[in-house]
Design a protein around this motif. Sequence first.
Motif, PDB file in Angstrom:
ATOM      1  N   ILE A  31       0.839  -1.198   0.000  1.00 25.19           N
ATOM      2  CA  ILE A  31       0.000   0.000   0.000  1.00 25.19           C
ATOM      3  C   ILE A  31       0.872   1.245   0.000  1.00 25.19           C
ATOM      4  CG2 ILE A  31      -1.612   1.323   1.443  1.00 25.19           C
ATOM      5  CD1 ILE A  31      -2.898  -1.447   2.123  1.00 25.19           C
ATOM      6  N   ALA A  32       1.955   1.206   0.765  1.00 24.59           N
ATOM      7  CA  ALA A  32       2.902   2.331   0.777  1.00 24.59           C
ATOM      8  C   ALA A  32       3.503   2.551  -0.613  1.00 24.59           C
ATOM      9  CB  ALA A  32       4.004   2.068   1.795  1.00 24.59           C
ATOM     10  N   ARG A  33       3.759   1.461  -1.334  1.00 23.59           N
ATOM     11  CA  ARG A  33       4.282   1.586  -2.699  1.00 23.59           C
ATOM     12  C   ARG A  33       3.271   2.299  -3.591  1.00 23.59           C
ATOM     13  NH1 ARG A  33       5.886  -3.859  -5.709  1.00 23.59           N
ATOM     14  NH2 ARG A  33       7.095  -4.041  -3.771  1.00 23.59           N
ATOM     15  N   GLY A  34       1.992   1.955  -3.440  1.00 17.87           N
ATOM     16  CA  GLY A  34       0.960   2.628  -4.215  1.00 17.87           C
ATOM     17  C   GLY A  34       0.859   4.098  -3.886  1.00 17.87           C
ATOM     18  N   VAL A  35       0.985   4.440  -2.602  1.00 19.92           N
ATOM     19  CA  VAL A  35       0.977   5.838  -2.173  1.00 19.92           C
ATOM     20  C   VAL A  35       2.089   6.602  -2.875  1.00 19.92           C
ATOM     21  CG1 VAL A  35       1.462   7.359  -0.211  1.00 19.92           C
ATOM     22  CG2 VAL A  35      -0.119   5.426   0.064  1.00 19.92           C
ATOM     23  N   GLU A  36       3.272   6.016  -2.899  1.00 20.99           N
ATOM     24  CA  GLU A  36       4.426   6.703  -3.475  1.00 20.99           C
ATOM     25  C   GLU A  36       4.345   6.762  -4.996  1.00 20.99           C
ATOM     26  OE1 GLU A  36       7.633   4.693  -1.523  1.00 20.99           O
ATOM     27  OE2 GLU A  36       7.317   5.830   0.340  1.00 20.99           O
ATOM     28  N   GLN A  37       3.710   5.762  -5.618  1.00 20.98           N
ATOM     29  CA  GLN A  37       3.499   5.833  -7.058  1.00 20.98           C
ATOM     30  C   GLN A  37       2.551   6.976  -7.423  1.00 20.98           C
ATOM     31  OE1 GLN A  37       2.296   1.999  -8.588  1.00 20.98           O
ATOM     32  NE2 GLN A  37       4.261   1.029  -8.082  1.00 20.98           N
ATOM     33  N   ALA A  38       1.703   7.366  -6.489  1.00 23.62           N
ATOM     34  CA  ALA A  38       0.785   8.490  -6.714  1.00 23.62           C
ATOM     35  C   ALA A  38       1.410   9.827  -6.357  1.00 23.62           C
ATOM     36  CB  ALA A  38      -0.498   8.283  -5.912  1.00 23.62           C
ATOM     37  N   GLY A  39       2.673   9.822  -5.969  1.00 25.17           N
ATOM     38  CA  GLY A  39       3.382  11.073  -5.761  1.00 25.17           C
ATOM     39  C   GLY A  39       3.429  11.591  -4.338  1.00 25.17           C
ATOM     40  N   LEU A  40       2.942  10.820  -3.363  1.00 22.76           N
ATOM     41  CA  LEU A  40       3.020  11.235  -1.967  1.00 22.76           C
ATOM     42  C   LEU A  40       4.003  10.339  -1.215  1.00 22.76           C
ATOM     43  CD1 LEU A  40      -0.701  12.049  -1.048  1.00 22.76           C
ATOM     44  CD2 LEU A  40       1.073  13.554  -1.940  1.00 22.76           C
ATOM     45  N   LEU A 188      -4.124  -5.165  -5.933  1.00 20.22           N
ATOM     46  CA  LEU A 188      -5.198  -4.449  -5.244  1.00 20.22           C
ATOM     47  C   LEU A 188      -4.661  -3.627  -4.073  1.00 20.22           C
ATOM     48  CD1 LEU A 188      -7.983  -7.188  -5.384  1.00 20.22           C
ATOM     49  CD2 LEU A 188      -8.013  -4.960  -6.535  1.00 20.22           C
ATOM     50  N   CYS A 189      -3.636  -4.126  -3.392  1.00 19.99           N
ATOM     51  CA  CYS A 189      -3.006  -3.337  -2.329  1.00 19.99           C
ATOM     52  C   CYS A 189      -2.395  -2.059  -2.896  1.00 19.99           C
ATOM     53  CB  CYS A 189      -1.913  -4.165  -1.633  1.00 19.99           C
ATOM     54  SG  CYS A 189      -2.516  -5.422  -0.504  1.00 19.99           S
ATOM     55  N   ILE A 190      -1.671  -2.193  -3.986  1.00 22.23           N
ATOM     56  CA  ILE A 190      -1.052  -1.029  -4.612  1.00 22.23           C
ATOM     57  C   ILE A 190      -2.119  -0.053  -5.108  1.00 22.23           C
ATOM     58  CG2 ILE A 190       0.363  -0.274  -6.573  1.00 22.23           C
ATOM     59  CD1 ILE A 190       1.947  -2.907  -6.241  1.00 22.23           C
ATOM     60  N   ALA A 191      -3.187  -0.607  -5.705  1.00 24.65           N
ATOM     61  CA  ALA A 191      -4.279   0.239  -6.196  1.00 24.65           C
ATOM     62  C   ALA A 191      -4.944   0.995  -5.060  1.00 24.65           C
ATOM     63  CB  ALA A 191      -5.307  -0.619  -6.933  1.00 24.65           C
ATOM     64  N   LEU A 192      -5.086   0.351  -3.902  1.00 31.73           N
ATOM     65  CA  LEU A 192      -5.697   1.022  -2.761  1.00 31.73           C
ATOM     66  C   LEU A 192      -4.820   2.168  -2.267  1.00 31.73           C
ATOM     67  CD1 LEU A 192      -8.126   1.013  -0.799  1.00 31.73           C
ATOM     68  CD2 LEU A 192      -6.767  -0.471   0.697  1.00 31.73           C
ATOM     69  N   GLY A 193      -3.521   1.933  -2.218  1.00 36.53           N
ATOM     70  CA  GLY A 193      -2.606   2.999  -1.823  1.00 36.53           C
ATOM     71  C   GLY A 193      -2.670   4.185  -2.768  1.00 36.53           C
ATOM     72  N   LYS A 194      -2.702   3.909  -4.070  1.00 40.01           N
ATOM     73  CA  LYS A 194      -2.811   4.984  -5.062  1.00 40.01           C
ATOM     74  C   LYS A 194      -4.110   5.755  -4.890  1.00 40.01           C
ATOM     75  CE  LYS A 194      -0.204   2.993  -8.951  1.00 40.01           C
ATOM     76  NZ  LYS A 194      -0.350   2.477 -10.341  1.00 40.01           N
ATOM     77  N   ARG A 195      -5.197   5.027  -4.742  1.00 40.99           N
ATOM     78  CA  ARG A 195      -6.517   5.659  -4.639  1.00 40.99           C
ATOM     79  C   ARG A 195      -6.603   6.534  -3.390  1.00 40.99           C
ATOM     80  NH1 ARG A 195     -11.542   5.301  -6.760  1.00 40.99           N
ATOM     81  NH2 ARG A 195     -13.334   5.255  -5.362  1.00 40.99           N
ATOM     82  N   LEU A 196      -6.058   6.056  -2.287  1.00 41.50           N
ATOM     83  CA  LEU A 196      -6.055   6.841  -1.058  1.00 41.50           C
ATOM     84  C   LEU A 196      -5.235   8.116  -1.231  1.00 41.50           C
ATOM     85  CD1 LEU A 196      -6.670   7.225   1.961  1.00 41.50           C
ATOM     86  CD2 LEU A 196      -4.688   5.769   2.444  1.00 41.50           C
ATOM     87  N   ALA A 197      -4.052   7.984  -1.834  1.00 37.83           N
ATOM     88  CA  ALA A 197      -3.182   9.141  -2.026  1.00 37.83           C
ATOM     89  C   ALA A 197      -3.815  10.168  -2.965  1.00 37.83           C
ATOM     90  CB  ALA A 197      -1.828   8.688  -2.562  1.00 37.83           C
ATOM     91  N   LEU A 198      -4.396   9.700  -4.050  1.00 39.48           N
ATOM     92  CA  LEU A 198      -5.029  10.624  -4.995  1.00 39.48           C
ATOM     93  C   LEU A 198      -6.220  11.333  -4.366  1.00 39.48           C
ATOM     94  CD1 LEU A 198      -4.827   8.474  -8.260  1.00 39.48           C
ATOM     95  CD2 LEU A 198      -3.533  10.554  -7.737  1.00 39.48           C
TER      96      LEU A 198
END
Length: 205
Positions: A31-40, A188-198
Amino acid sequence: MARMIPDNEAKEILVLYYSQHGATRQMAQLIARGVEQAGLTARLRTVPPVSATCEATAPAIPDSGAPYATHADLEECIGIAVGSPTRFGNMTAAMKYFWDGTSPLWMKHALAGKPAALFTSTGTLHGGQEATLLTMMVPLLHHGMVLVGLPYSEPELTSTQSGGTPYGASHHAGVAGELPISEHERKLCIALGKRLALTARRLNA
């Protein structure tokens, strides 16, 4: 409403988890990886285990891994992902003990308006994943947080044969934690991190 974060301040997402055998920790890292892929920036934090009398049973600072979460972590981050293994359809005692101590934040509405997402792991395939995610929402709703789930526009949600729910990310870990995170669960974990960050970025725009 939550305080708006000026552009010149660091924007972080808190990824808060409890993990006994490592599966939920791995989910938190994805999830942290997804957050960082979204720029946060992702801020990983955990909570200490507790005894049957609800007393902390670990040293004040963990020997390894993520630091223990504080109220400051909740206040400083612009979004929060919360993860816990399932215990009879609910979060672990350790995670509930942490949230039970957040009344001072509730009284001053410190978390109101912040987006939040949830994740969990279970030992069995039908071990209460969705029930756990739904019950974990309750204290977040009391804090006035905005819940972020996984939409069916994520193709893995309809093709997964293990974890994955519209209420948040999940993982079937096996009774002894022997099952690795599947490719669908991972995405899905990565997608959730991205969605939360966005979502957090839009709310703070």
